[in-house]
Design a protein around this motif. Structure first.
Motif, PDB file in Angstrom:
ATOM      1  N   LEU A  17       0.803  -1.219   0.000  1.00 62.27           N
ATOM      2  CA  LEU A  17       0.000   0.000   0.000  1.00 62.27           C
ATOM      3  C   LEU A  17       0.836   1.269   0.000  1.00 62.27           C
ATOM      4  O   LEU A  17       1.993   1.288   0.425  1.00 62.27           O
ATOM      5  CB  LEU A  17      -0.957  -0.004   1.198  1.00 62.27           C
ATOM      6  N   VAL A  18       0.202   2.309  -0.520  1.00 64.57           N
ATOM      7  CA  VAL A  18       0.660   3.686  -0.365  1.00 64.57           C
ATOM      8  C   VAL A  18      -0.502   4.412   0.276  1.00 64.57           C
ATOM      9  O   VAL A  18      -1.584   4.486  -0.304  1.00 64.57           O
ATOM     10  CB  VAL A  18       1.003   4.338  -1.721  1.00 64.57           C
ATOM     11  N   SER A  19      -0.296   4.923   1.491  1.00 64.73           N
ATOM     12  CA  SER A  19      -1.451   5.407   2.242  1.00 64.73           C
ATOM     13  C   SER A  19      -1.030   6.339   3.362  1.00 64.73           C
ATOM     14  O   SER A  19       0.032   6.156   3.970  1.00 64.73           O
ATOM     15  CB  SER A  19      -2.207   4.207   2.837  1.00 64.73           C
ATOM     16  N   GLU A  20      -1.876   7.315   3.644  1.00 63.98           N
ATOM     17  CA  GLU A  20      -1.698   8.094   4.860  1.00 63.98           C
ATOM     18  C   GLU A  20      -1.767   7.131   6.051  1.00 63.98           C
ATOM     19  O   GLU A  20      -2.663   6.283   6.138  1.00 63.98           O
ATOM     20  CB  GLU A  20      -2.816   9.143   4.963  1.00 63.98           C
ATOM     21  N   ASN A  21      -0.782   7.243   6.947  1.00 63.40           N
ATOM     22  CA  ASN A  21      -0.678   6.349   8.115  1.00 63.40           C
ATOM     23  C   ASN A  21      -0.542   4.878   7.721  1.00 63.40           C
ATOM     24  O   ASN A  21      -0.913   3.976   8.479  1.00 63.40           O
ATOM     25  CB  ASN A  21      -1.893   6.516   9.050  1.00 63.40           C
ATOM     26  N   GLY A  22       0.003   4.629   6.553  1.00 65.92           N
ATOM     27  CA  GLY A  22       0.125   3.257   6.063  1.00 65.92           C
ATOM     28  C   GLY A  22       0.997   2.367   6.932  1.00 65.92           C
ATOM     29  O   GLY A  22       0.783   1.152   6.998  1.00 65.92           O
ATOM     30  N   ALA A  23       1.989   2.951   7.614  1.00 66.42           N
ATOM     31  CA  ALA A  23       2.852   2.159   8.493  1.00 66.42           C
ATOM     32  C   ALA A  23       2.074   1.620   9.687  1.00 66.42           C
ATOM     33  O   ALA A  23       2.459   0.605  10.277  1.00 66.42           O
ATOM     34  CB  ALA A  23       4.035   2.997   8.973  1.00 66.42           C
ATOM     35  N   GLU A  24       0.998   2.293  10.061  1.00 67.74           N
ATOM     36  CA  GLU A  24       0.127   1.789  11.113  1.00 67.74           C
ATOM     37  C   GLU A  24      -0.825   0.727  10.557  1.00 67.74           C
ATOM     38  O   GLU A  24      -1.062  -0.311  11.177  1.00 67.74           O
ATOM     39  CB  GLU A  24      -0.705   2.935  11.712  1.00 67.74           C
ATOM     40  N   VAL A  25      -1.364   0.989   9.382  1.00 62.04           N
ATOM     41  CA  VAL A  25      -2.348   0.088   8.766  1.00 62.04           C
ATOM     42  C   VAL A  25      -1.750  -1.288   8.475  1.00 62.04           C
ATOM     43  O   VAL A  25      -2.409  -2.316   8.638  1.00 62.04           O
ATOM     44  CB  VAL A  25      -2.897   0.718   7.467  1.00 62.04           C
ATOM     45  N   ILE A  26      -0.488  -1.323   8.064  1.00 58.56           N
ATOM     46  CA  ILE A  26       0.107  -2.582   7.593  1.00 58.56           C
ATOM     47  C   ILE A  26       0.187  -3.627   8.697  1.00 58.56           C
ATOM     48  O   ILE A  26       0.266  -4.837   8.423  1.00 58.56           O
ATOM     49  CB  ILE A  26       1.512  -2.325   6.986  1.00 58.56           C
ATOM     50  N   ASN A  27       0.152  -3.186   9.963  1.00 60.57           N
ATOM     51  CA  ASN A  27       0.265  -4.155  11.058  1.00 60.57           C
ATOM     52  C   ASN A  27      -0.913  -5.130  11.098  1.00 60.57           C
ATOM     53  O   ASN A  27      -0.750  -6.295  11.463  1.00 60.57           O
ATOM     54  CB  ASN A  27       0.405  -3.421  12.391  1.00 60.57           C
ATOM     55  N   GLU A  28      -2.103  -4.661  10.733  1.00 61.30           N
ATOM     56  CA  GLU A  28      -3.246  -5.574  10.669  1.00 61.30           C
ATOM     57  C   GLU A  28      -3.021  -6.627   9.590  1.00 61.30           C
ATOM     58  O   GLU A  28      -3.321  -7.814   9.781  1.00 61.30           O
ATOM     59  CB  GLU A  28      -4.545  -4.829  10.401  1.00 61.30           C
ATOM     60  N   ALA A  29      -2.477  -6.188   8.467  1.00 62.00           N
ATOM     61  CA  ALA A  29      -2.191  -7.133   7.388  1.00 62.00           C
ATOM     62  C   ALA A  29      -1.129  -8.144   7.816  1.00 62.00           C
ATOM     63  O   ALA A  29      -1.203  -9.328   7.467  1.00 62.00           O
ATOM     64  CB  ALA A  29      -1.742  -6.375   6.139  1.00 62.00           C
ATOM     65  N   ALA A  30      -0.141  -7.683   8.585  1.00 64.64           N
ATOM     66  CA  ALA A  30       0.900  -8.595   9.077  1.00 64.64           C
ATOM     67  C   ALA A  30       0.302  -9.658   9.991  1.00 64.64           C
ATOM     68  O   ALA A  30       0.648 -10.838   9.902  1.00 64.64           O
ATOM     69  CB  ALA A  30       1.983  -7.803   9.813  1.00 64.64           C
ATOM     70  N   LEU A  31      -0.610  -9.245  10.861  1.00 71.99           N
ATOM     71  CA  LEU A  31      -1.264 -10.211  11.746  1.00 71.99           C
ATOM     72  C   LEU A  31      -2.107 -11.190  10.938  1.00 71.99           C
ATOM     73  O   LEU A  31      -2.122 -12.404  11.224  1.00 71.99           O
ATOM     74  CB  LEU A  31      -2.141  -9.485  12.761  1.00 71.99           C
ATOM     75  N   ALA A  32      -2.799 -10.679   9.917  1.00 71.91           N
ATOM     76  CA  ALA A  32      -3.622 -11.555   9.076  1.00 71.91           C
ATOM     77  C   ALA A  32      -2.769 -12.626   8.409  1.00 71.91           C
ATOM     78  O   ALA A  32      -3.138 -13.812   8.368  1.00 71.91           O
ATOM     79  CB  ALA A  32      -4.361 -10.726   8.029  1.00 71.91           C
ATOM     80  N   ILE A  33      -1.631 -12.219   7.889  1.00 68.62           N
ATOM     81  CA  ILE A  33      -0.753 -13.190   7.235  1.00 68.62           C
ATOM     82  C   ILE A  33      -0.127 -14.128   8.264  1.00 68.62           C
ATOM     83  O   ILE A  33       0.010 -15.333   8.027  1.00 68.62           O
ATOM     84  CB  ILE A  33       0.309 -12.456   6.395  1.00 68.62           C
ATOM     85  N   LYS A  34       0.241 -13.606   9.423  1.00 66.58           N
ATOM     86  CA  LYS A  34       0.800 -14.438  10.489  1.00 66.58           C
ATOM     87  C   LYS A  34      -0.186 -15.530  10.901  1.00 66.58           C
ATOM     88  O   LYS A  34       0.204 -16.686  11.124  1.00 66.58           O
ATOM     89  CB  LYS A  34       1.124 -13.554  11.701  1.00 66.58           C
ATOM     90  N   MET A  35      -1.468 -15.187  10.975  1.00 65.34           N
ATOM     91  CA  MET A  35      -2.494 -16.147  11.377  1.00 65.34           C
ATOM     92  C   MET A  35      -3.049 -16.931  10.189  1.00 65.34           C
ATOM     93  O   MET A  35      -3.975 -17.727  10.349  1.00 65.34           O
ATOM     94  CB  MET A  35      -3.637 -15.420  12.088  1.00 65.34           C
ATOM     95  N   ARG A  36      -2.492 -16.683   8.999  1.00 65.87           N
ATOM     96  CA  ARG A  36      -2.938 -17.342   7.761  1.00 65.87           C
ATOM     97  C   ARG A  36      -4.445 -17.115   7.553  1.00 65.87           C
ATOM     98  O   ARG A  36      -5.193 -18.009   7.178  1.00 65.87           O
ATOM     99  CB  ARG A  36      -2.607 -18.835   7.772  1.00 65.87           C
ATOM    100  N   ALA A  37      -4.856 -15.882   7.798  1.00 67.74           N
ATOM    101  CA  ALA A  37      -6.268 -15.518   7.691  1.00 67.74           C
ATOM    102  C   ALA A  37      -6.695 -15.381   6.233  1.00 67.74           C
ATOM    103  O   ALA A  37      -5.878 -15.136   5.339  1.00 67.74           O
ATOM    104  CB  ALA A  37      -6.527 -14.208   8.433  1.00 67.74           C
ATOM    105  N   SER A  38      -7.988 -15.495   6.014  1.00 68.83           N
ATOM    106  CA  SER A  38      -8.559 -15.325   4.684  1.00 68.83           C
ATOM    107  C   SER A  38      -9.228 -13.958   4.579  1.00 68.83           C
ATOM    108  O   SER A  38      -9.424 -13.265   5.591  1.00 68.83           O
ATOM    109  CB  SER A  38      -9.598 -16.419   4.408  1.00 68.83           C
TER     110      SER A  38
END
Length: 451
Positions: A394-415
């Motif tokens: 992503l390219v986004s305002e506050n994107g460094a904060e947003v990406i953490n949710e995506a990291a958790l999703a991938i860590k948990m192998r979420a769909s």
């Protein structure tokens, strides 16, 4: 004989120390240079502070229609105060609360179990090497004769400049480009590769270039720098695309692992990146020596270094066989808007599985419109069969904060279904993750704000 010797007292070294104490071990900690390593002194902390100062003034100019700029040296004084405070609180004070023998000096191996520091020989059962990295200086004609900046000098300038040429279009180069542009300096980026951020998704690279150029930063790619010459108080950079003059030049062409420890005597091998070769448990080619952080020479990230330091200590002391899920390690570039990613790129993901991708613009995210910061997008990559999330870029305002949710999703192998079923606060930039997941099955342009 010591139980554990840790070489390096940056992020990885401190994490190793803390974990060792938790496991009942008093280590020897050897450090060279300012305590805290690169991050707090010459890296993350001071650079993000300077970026924050520039961002505030950029928003004043954008939203209040004013032409105000920060005072050049006042901004750096504010940064210095923060660095001194955080170094004291997070490193000097912290180390006094742990059981450790601290030695300041440069260490060298003299055998597989012994090091020499300050003429003292120390033998240990286990070692962790966490010596970090240093700026990589390219072999360019004239560069040794011309004074240049690295991140250290760029964060501690001894004079005010009006123009700056940056060699390198990676994270470091981009952050310093926007930092100095927002201090009122004319900035040009010279990148050897066809794209900025060459290891990121191409859509990211193109969007970043557009944003920087819109701000008035000159971006020149496919550049081969042939020579650097003195030009009075300034420099002349000779390239395959002509000559460029500037008051100063910043070398931002990457970093080199600090491996000058006579590793041959310890039987420690290097990898293809000239960093220390380790296995998944951070063990080197010497069974009793581990490595953590930038010295490995792969992803050089503060948060990753800290985690590696902790795991290296646990594996060295307890042979715990712990590993890091590298797929879920996020990274960000702190230009504004932020650039961030986690997981696989589209090219990587498509090599051995069927994938699907979606890209939504930040202009479709309500909070981005509320903030008046709707540049950028989010791209999501999923496995087509089980709908697991494989990558988010992503390219986004506050994107460094947003990406953490995506990291958790991938860590948990979420769909994507897990994300869609999770209620998000409205309005937030993190809703972009949910909207990206929704876009695989819905036209988000036909949906009301809170759906």
């Amino acid at each position: 004989m010591e139980e554990l010797v840790i070489i390096g007292y940056g992020a990885a070294g401190f994490a190793s120390l803390i974990k060792a104490n938790e496991l009942g071990i008093k280590p020897v900690l050897i450090g060279y240079g300012p305590i805290g390593g690169t991050c707090v002194n010459f890296g993350c902390v001071p650079s993000k502070k300077m970026l924050n100062v520039g961002e505030l003034y950029a928003k004043y100019r954008k939203h209040l229609n004013t032409d105000i700029y920060p005072q050049f040296f006042d901004s750096f004084k504010e940064k210095d105060d923060l660095v001194n405070e955080m170094r004291k609180i997070k490193y000097e004070n912290v180390i006094s609360s742990y059981d450790v023998t601290l030695i300041e000096g440069k260490a060298y191996f003299i055998s597989q179990r012994k090091i020499k520091v300050n003429e003292k020989i120390i033998e240990a059962k286990k070692f962790i090497i966490a010596t970090g990295s240093s700026p990589k200086i390219p072999n360019i004609k004239g560069i040794k004769e011309v004074k240049y900046w690295t991140n250290v000098e760029a964060l501690n300038p001894d004079r005010k400049i009006d123009s700056l040429v940056i060699l390198g279009g990676g994270p470091l180069g981009l952050e310093f480009a926007q930092m100095y542009k927002r201090l009122g300096v004319d900035v040009a980026i010279l990148e050897y590769m066809p794209l900025l951020l060459p290891n990121w998704e191409p859509e990211i690279s193109l969007e970043v270039r557009k944003i920087l150029e819109k701000e008035g930063i000159s971006v020149i790619t496919n550049v081969n720098v042939k020579e650097i010459k003195k030009n009075g108080e300034g420099k002349t950079i000779v390239t395959n695309k002509g000559e460029i003059e500037a008051d100063e030049i910043l070398i931002a062409t990457g970093r080199s692992p600090n491996t000058d420890l006579n590793l041959e005597s310890a039987g420690v091998l290097l990898n293809e990146n000239k960093g220390i070769k380790v296995d998944d448990e951070l063990r080197t080619s010497n069974y009793d020596i581990f490595a953590a952080g930038d010295v490995i020479g792969n992803k050089m990230l503060e948060s990753l270094a800290g985690k590696q330091g902790s795991i290296a200590a646990e594996n060295a002391i307890n042979n715990a066989h712990k590993k890091i899920d590298m797929l879920s390690v996020p990274q960000a570039v702190f230009i504004q808007p932020n650039v961030a990613m986690v997981g696989l790129t589209e090219s990587e993901a498509s090599k051995n599985q069927k994938i699907d991708t979606r890209l939504i613009k930040m202009s479709d995210v309500p909070k981005a419109n509320i903030l008046g910061e709707d540049e950028g997008f989010i791209k999501m990559i999923i496995n087509k069969e089980d709908r697991r999330i494989l990558g988010v870029h992503l390219v986004s305002e506050n994107g460094a904060e947003v990406i953490n949710e995506a990291a958790l999703a991938i860590k948990m192998r979420a769909s994507i279904d897990d994300i869609v079923d999770t209620i998000h606060v409205f309005p937030t930039m993190s809703e972009s993750i949910r909207l990206a997941a929704l876009s695989f099955t819905n036209d988000i342009k036909k949906m009301s704000c809170c759906i």
